[in-house]
Design a protein around this motif. Structure first.
Motif, PDB file in Angstrom:
ATOM      1  N   MET A   1       0.848  -1.197   0.000  1.00  0.00           N
ATOM      2  CA  MET A   1       0.000   0.000   0.000  1.00  0.00           C
ATOM      3  C   MET A   1       0.886   1.249   0.000  1.00  0.00           C
ATOM      4  SD  MET A   1      -3.159   0.908   2.582  1.00  0.00           S
ATOM      5  CE  MET A   1      -3.896  -0.699   2.306  1.00  0.00           C
ATOM      6  N   ASP A   2       0.535   2.223  -0.790  1.00  0.00           N
ATOM      7  CA  ASP A   2       1.333   3.437  -0.978  1.00  0.00           C
ATOM      8  C   ASP A   2       1.342   4.280   0.306  1.00  0.00           C
ATOM      9  OD1 ASP A   2       2.356   5.933  -1.685  1.00  0.00           O
ATOM     10  OD2 ASP A   2       1.572   5.795  -3.726  1.00  0.00           O
ATOM     11  N   ILE A  36      -6.953  10.665  -2.188  1.00  0.00           N
ATOM     12  CA  ILE A  36      -7.969   9.967  -1.400  1.00  0.00           C
ATOM     13  C   ILE A  36      -8.821   9.075  -2.302  1.00  0.00           C
ATOM     14  CG2 ILE A  36     -10.024  10.256   0.036  1.00  0.00           C
ATOM     15  CD1 ILE A  36      -7.393  10.855   1.473  1.00  0.00           C
ATOM     16  N   ARG A  37      -9.207   9.593  -3.454  1.00  0.00           N
ATOM     17  CA  ARG A  37      -9.993   8.777  -4.387  1.00  0.00           C
ATOM     18  C   ARG A  37      -9.214   7.548  -4.844  1.00  0.00           C
ATOM     19  NH1 ARG A  37     -11.606  13.713  -6.699  1.00  0.00           N
ATOM     20  NH2 ARG A  37     -10.120  13.404  -8.426  1.00  0.00           N
ATOM     21  N   ALA A  38      -7.930   7.747  -5.124  1.00  0.00           N
ATOM     22  CA  ALA A  38      -7.097   6.621  -5.554  1.00  0.00           C
ATOM     23  C   ALA A  38      -6.973   5.578  -4.446  1.00  0.00           C
ATOM     24  CB  ALA A  38      -5.719   7.132  -5.965  1.00  0.00           C
ATOM     25  N   LEU A  39      -6.854   6.020  -3.215  1.00  0.00           N
ATOM     26  CA  LEU A  39      -6.752   5.085  -2.091  1.00  0.00           C
ATOM     27  C   LEU A  39      -8.054   4.311  -1.928  1.00  0.00           C
ATOM     28  CD1 LEU A  39      -5.126   3.960   0.293  1.00  0.00           C
ATOM     29  CD2 LEU A  39      -5.940   5.899   1.668  1.00  0.00           C
ATOM     30  N   GLU A  40      -9.187   5.012  -2.010  1.00  0.00           N
ATOM     31  CA  GLU A  40     -10.484   4.341  -1.907  1.00  0.00           C
ATOM     32  C   GLU A  40     -10.663   3.316  -3.022  1.00  0.00           C
ATOM     33  OE1 GLU A  40     -13.374   7.537   0.373  1.00  0.00           O
ATOM     34  OE2 GLU A  40     -13.030   7.831  -1.790  1.00  0.00           O
ATOM     35  N   GLU A  41     -10.211   3.650  -4.217  1.00  0.00           N
ATOM     36  CA  GLU A  41     -10.331   2.708  -5.344  1.00  0.00           C
ATOM     37  C   GLU A  41      -9.444   1.487  -5.128  1.00  0.00           C
ATOM     38  OE1 GLU A  41      -9.370   5.006  -8.765  1.00  0.00           O
ATOM     39  OE2 GLU A  41     -11.237   6.205  -8.688  1.00  0.00           O
ATOM     40  N   SER A  42      -8.240   1.703  -4.605  1.00  0.00           N
ATOM     41  CA  SER A  42      -7.334   0.575  -4.390  1.00  0.00           C
ATOM     42  C   SER A  42      -7.853  -0.359  -3.301  1.00  0.00           C
ATOM     43  CB  SER A  42      -5.936   1.076  -4.023  1.00  0.00           C
ATOM     44  OG  SER A  42      -5.923   1.670  -2.731  1.00  0.00           O
ATOM     45  N   LEU A  43      -8.596   0.199  -2.348  1.00  0.00           N
ATOM     46  CA  LEU A  43      -9.167  -0.607  -1.262  1.00  0.00           C
ATOM     47  C   LEU A  43     -10.590  -1.070  -1.569  1.00  0.00           C
ATOM     48  CD1 LEU A  43      -7.961   1.508   1.810  1.00  0.00           C
ATOM     49  CD2 LEU A  43      -7.059  -0.695   1.083  1.00  0.00           C
ATOM     50  N   ASN A  44     -11.129  -0.532  -2.648  1.00  0.00           N
ATOM     51  CA  ASN A  44     -12.505  -0.860  -3.043  1.00  0.00           C
ATOM     52  C   ASN A  44     -13.486  -0.593  -1.901  1.00  0.00           C
ATOM     53  OD1 ASN A  44     -14.519  -1.712  -4.827  1.00  0.00           O
ATOM     54  ND2 ASN A  44     -14.412  -3.840  -4.109  1.00  0.00           N
TER      55      ASN A  44
END
Length: 301
Positions: A1-2, A36-44
């Motif tokens: 995770m980034d 934040i959007r990218a993190l939410e997408e990576s975590l679904n």
């Protein structure tokens, strides 16, 4: 995770606002929002509920915030260890202890510590709640009982007893009690039995209350009890460590006292090599030795 995304997430969760987090991180609001959007997408998953007044963590966001909080505390500990010089003592030191000991014994002695270590920054947290040292809620603790948490270095500093004290003016006006039964004609000042305190103090208060004490003043900390005593309001139940700094108060019914209360200093194992911790520990121990010598000279130990 980034990690960068996690760092930005933590700042947003802590601030409750994309704008405020961006200001703290020196990033634009749009850049923070994209991360934040990218993190939410990576975590679904959805990490924040968004509304006009700001952002609120979802249940999944709360779980991630707990994890990032623990990570940052560990990083802070590692950073402090790395920055501690072999020659200098500097940086922030978070000290927790009880309101009574911190305000009546420790704080009056800190000028000596700052004189020796002017570049240190102490955050003194005075509360009865036991903070979690391994989780870095504080760096070092002074408590009135042996810490039970694992992975702590602990050292017994001294013992304290709760005793009865009054001002000379109060005793001159109201007379000095010669036996416990005489307390019925005096005002007793003590910590409230419902407030957080050491068991020895509570047991002594409960015993004293059985002697038909008709007038009382209860306070939720020893600083308030002391102020009432030195302003001639009555007979107070106070820890014996106050005597050195308030030598005019008089001990009443010297045969009456609580059982011993041990005082411990503790800090996390991972801070064993910290120069800040070592300096503070050695300073407190030196002050304890001086305190004991003073009490012996006053015939109080």
């Amino acid at each position: 995770m980034d990690w960068d995304k996690l760092r930005i997430f933590h700042a947003v969760a802590d601030a409750g606002s994309l704008t405020h987090a961006g200001e703290a991180l020196h990033l634009s609001q749009s850049a923070v929002s994209r991360q934040i959007r990218a993190l939410e997408e990576s975590l679904n998953t959805t990490l924040f509920h968004r509304h006009a007044r700001g952002l609120i963590l979802t249940e999944q966001g709360e779980l991630l915030f707990d994890a990032t909080s623990s990570m940052l505390k560990r990083i802070d500990a590692a950073t402090a260890r790395i920055r501690d010089s072999e020659e200098e003592v500097f940086g922030e030191l978070r000290v927790t202890t009880t309101a009574g000991f911190g305000s009546l014994w420790l704080a009056p002695r800190l000028p000596k510590f700052y004189e020796k270590y002017p570049d240190i920054r102490i955050d003194l947290m005075l509360e009865e709640r036991v903070l979690d040292l391994p989780m870095r809620e504080a760096d070092v603790a002074i408590r009135m009982k042996e810490p039970s948490q694992a992975d702590l270095i602990r050292k017994r500093l001294m013992s304290v007893r709760m005793r009865l004290y009054a001002s000379p003016e109060y005793l001159a006006k109201n007379g000095e009690p010669e036996k416990l039964e005489d307390l019925s004609t005096h005002r007793l000042i003590c910590q409230s039995p419902s407030s957080a305190q050491v068991g020895a103090g509570l047991n002594l208060i409960q015993e004293l209350m059985t002697y038909d004490v008709r007038s009382t003043l209860t306070v939720n900390n020893y600083f308030g009890v002391l102020q009432a005593v030195i302003h001639n309001l009555g007979i107070g139940v106070l820890p014996d460590y106050i005597i050195e700094d308030f030598p005019t108060v008089v001990r009443v019914l010297p045969e009456v006292e609580s059982v011993e209360v041990p005082v411990f200093l503790a800090y996390p194992e991972e801070l064993r090599q910290s120069k800040r911790i070592q300096a503070f520990r050695d300073f407190v121990q030196d002050e304890i030795f001086a305190h004991r010598r003073q009490l012996r000279a006053m015939g109080e130990e």
